[in-house]
Design a protein around this motif. Structure first.
Motif, short mmCIF file in Angstrom:
data_model
loop_
_atom_site.label_atom_id
_atom_site.label_comp_id
_atom_site.label_asym_id
_atom_site.label_seq_id
_atom_site.Cartn_x
_atom_site.Cartn_y
_atom_site.Cartn_z
N LYS A 82 0.77 -1.25 0.03
CA LYS A 82 -0.17 0.04 -0.05
C LYS A 82 0.86 1.19 -0.09
O LYS A 82 0.35 2.47 0.06
CB LYS A 82 -0.99 0.01 1.20
N GLY A 83 2.16 1.03 0.11
CA GLY A 83 3.00 2.38 -0.07
C GLY A 83 2.94 2.97 1.39
O GLY A 83 2.55 2.45 2.44
N PRO A 84 3.73 3.85 1.65
CA PRO A 84 4.21 4.39 3.01
C PRO A 84 2.85 4.98 3.56
O PRO A 84 2.08 5.36 3.13
CB PRO A 84 5.09 5.54 2.73
N PRO A 85 2.80 5.01 5.02
CA PRO A 85 1.72 5.65 5.83
C PRO A 85 1.60 7.15 5.59
O PRO A 85 2.51 7.71 5.27
CB PRO A 85 2.05 5.11 7.34
N GLY A 92 7.97 10.49 5.61
CA GLY A 92 9.51 10.84 5.17
C GLY A 92 10.74 10.36 5.51
O GLY A 92 11.71 10.07 4.50
N ARG A 93 10.53 9.75 6.73
CA ARG A 93 11.70 8.78 7.10
C ARG A 93 12.14 7.28 6.24
O ARG A 93 13.03 7.27 5.84
CB ARG A 93 11.52 8.30 8.53
N LEU A 94 10.66 6.78 5.94
CA LEU A 94 11.00 5.60 4.96
C LEU A 94 11.18 6.01 3.71
O LEU A 94 12.01 5.17 2.90
CB LEU A 94 9.41 5.16 5.14
N ILE A 95 10.81 7.11 3.10
CA ILE A 95 11.13 7.48 1.75
C ILE A 95 12.67 7.59 1.69
O ILE A 95 13.61 7.27 0.69
CB ILE A 95 10.49 8.76 1.41
N TRP A 97 14.94 6.45 3.88
CA TRP A 97 15.73 5.14 3.94
C TRP A 97 15.57 4.21 2.78
O TRP A 97 16.29 3.40 2.30
CB TRP A 97 14.96 4.28 5.04
N ASN A 98 14.46 4.66 1.85
CA ASN A 98 14.24 3.82 0.60
C ASN A 98 14.89 4.65 -0.75
O ASN A 98 14.56 4.50 -1.83
CB ASN A 98 12.63 3.67 0.30
N ASN A 99 16.04 5.32 -0.24
CA ASN A 99 16.89 5.96 -1.15
C ASN A 99 15.94 6.90 -2.12
O ASN A 99 16.28 7.03 -3.25
CB ASN A 99 17.43 4.98 -1.98
N GLY A 100 15.15 7.67 -1.28
CA GLY A 100 14.16 8.81 -2.08
C GLY A 100 13.15 8.25 -2.90
O GLY A 100 12.34 8.99 -3.21
N SER A 101 12.87 6.98 -2.82
CA SER A 101 12.02 6.27 -3.79
C SER A 101 10.36 6.16 -3.16
O SER A 101 10.60 5.79 -1.84
CB SER A 101 12.61 5.12 -4.58
N GLU A 102 9.24 6.22 -3.70
CA GLU A 102 8.12 6.25 -3.21
C GLU A 102 7.72 4.75 -3.51
O GLU A 102 6.47 4.35 -3.33
CB GLU A 102 7.11 7.04 -3.37
N ASP A 103 8.56 4.03 -4.34
CA ASP A 103 8.17 2.52 -4.78
C ASP A 103 8.95 1.59 -3.49
O ASP A 103 9.99 1.41 -3.74
CB ASP A 103 8.86 2.24 -6.09
N PHE A 104 8.11 0.98 -3.07
CA PHE A 104 8.47 0.18 -1.78
C PHE A 104 8.13 -1.60 -2.38
O PHE A 104 8.28 -2.29 -1.29
CB PHE A 104 7.66 0.57 -0.46
N SER A 105 8.21 -1.63 -3.46
CA SER A 105 8.01 -3.19 -3.87
C SER A 105 9.22 -4.11 -3.56
O SER A 105 8.96 -5.23 -3.63
CB SER A 105 7.48 -3.01 -5.70
N GLY A 106 10.40 -3.28 -3.48
CA GLY A 106 11.65 -4.27 -3.10
C GLY A 106 11.72 -4.20 -1.77
O GLY A 106 12.91 -4.64 -1.14
N TRP A 107 10.94 -3.82 -0.83
CA TRP A 107 11.32 -3.65 0.62
C TRP A 107 11.24 -4.79 1.24
O TRP A 107 10.17 -5.56 1.33
CB TRP A 107 10.27 -2.49 1.20
N LYS A 108 12.34 -5.31 1.80
CA LYS A 108 12.44 -6.50 2.68
C LYS A 108 12.24 -6.50 3.97
O LYS A 108 11.72 -7.21 4.73
CB LYS A 108 13.58 -7.27 2.53
N ALA A 109 12.58 -5.34 4.89
CA ALA A 109 12.83 -4.96 6.06
C ALA A 109 11.35 -4.86 6.76
O ALA A 109 10.22 -4.79 6.19
CB ALA A 109 13.73 -3.64 6.31
N ASN A 110 11.52 -4.66 8.05
CA ASN A 110 10.27 -4.21 8.74
C ASN A 110 10.08 -2.60 8.70
O ASN A 110 10.94 -2.09 8.03
CB ASN A 110 10.48 -4.58 10.14
N ILE A 111 8.92 -2.07 9.56
CA ILE A 111 8.91 -0.57 9.19
C ILE A 111 10.07 0.16 10.04
O ILE A 111 9.81 1.54 9.67
CB ILE A 111 7.48 -0.30 9.99
N ASN A 112 10.81 -0.43 10.60
CA ASN A 112 11.97 0.37 11.05
C ASN A 112 13.40 0.35 10.34
O ASN A 112 14.28 0.78 10.61
CB ASN A 112 12.33 -0.06 12.45
N GLY A 113 13.22 -0.57 9.04
CA GLY A 113 14.09 -0.47 7.97
C GLY A 113 15.18 -1.68 8.57
O GLY A 113 16.62 -1.54 8.25
N VAL A 114 14.66 -2.49 9.62
CA VAL A 114 15.62 -3.68 9.90
C VAL A 114 15.29 -4.92 9.38
O VAL A 114 14.10 -5.34 9.25
CB VAL A 114 15.57 -3.70 11.34
N ASP A 115 16.15 -5.71 8.89
CA ASP A 115 15.82 -7.02 8.22
C ASP A 115 15.76 -8.01 9.17
O ASP A 115 16.78 -8.30 9.90
CB ASP A 115 17.29 -7.31 7.26
#
Ligand SMILES: [Zn+2]
Length: 191
Positions: A82-85, A92-95, A97-115
């Protein structure tokens, strides 16, 4: 972090303790519907005294206790699907951490950016050195130490109190499925 429950399904009537889990990695969320489809097939087979691929299922029900955590990382899965909350600072923090991208389809981590798959205490330092990722991000950041994340802590506690004989952790890569099988040997028992 978003205070979601991580449900466990328990089914069976026996002593062999077997555990399945899915969606440790957010972008591998398809492991959850695969496990849920299996659960549905298993329950139907037990109820109707039927087979799955020629194997009678009722004896498994009688001999084992199957523990299933279908979705270890629900916050991460929602981020992928669903994309960032809406919350501005979190978004802002998640984007970032996601190298400025709003495309989170490759995100593996949890919501804190930890694998979460790199949060295990066993040889955590080796994993940290191997990954060499020092900031939260989409993948491979093991956290500031082992078991700092609520999802990892919950799975650790479950494992400690459940004494599983076998664990199947479902992962995917590309178009293939990987079921990581871990078998713990208990010297004091025969399994
Ligand atoms: Zn994975």
């Amino acid at each position: 972090m978003l205070e979601r429950d991580i449900p466990e399904v328990l089914i069976g009537n026996g002593n062999k303790r077997v555990h399945y889990n899915g969606s440790f990695h957010a972008n591998e969320w398809i492991t959850t519907p695969v496990i849920m489809t299996f659960l549905n097939d298993y329950l139907l087979a037990i109820t109707n005294q039927a087979d799955i691929r020629g194997l009678a299922m009722f004896p498994f029900y009688q001999q084992s206790m199957l523990s299933i955590v279908p979705m270890v990382n629900p916050d991460g899965v929602e981020l992928v699907l669903k994309g960032p909350p809406a919350d501005e600072s979190l978004r802002g923090r998640l984007i970032e951490w996601n190298n400025g991208s709003e495309d989170f389809s490759g995100w593996k981590a949890n919501i804190n950016g930890v694998d979460l798959n790199d949060q295990f205490p066993a040889k955590w330092e080796l994993e940290q050195a191997r990954n060499n990722v020092t900031e939260p991000g989409p993948a491979n950041y093991p956290g500031e130490g082992p078991l700092t994340q609520p999802e990892a802590i919950a799975m650790s506690e479950l494992t400690k109190r459940s004494d599983f004989g076998k664990v199947l952790a479902f992962h995917t890569q590309g178009r293939s499925f990987i079921g990581g099988l871990k078998v713990w040997n208990h010297p004091s028992r025969k399994r």
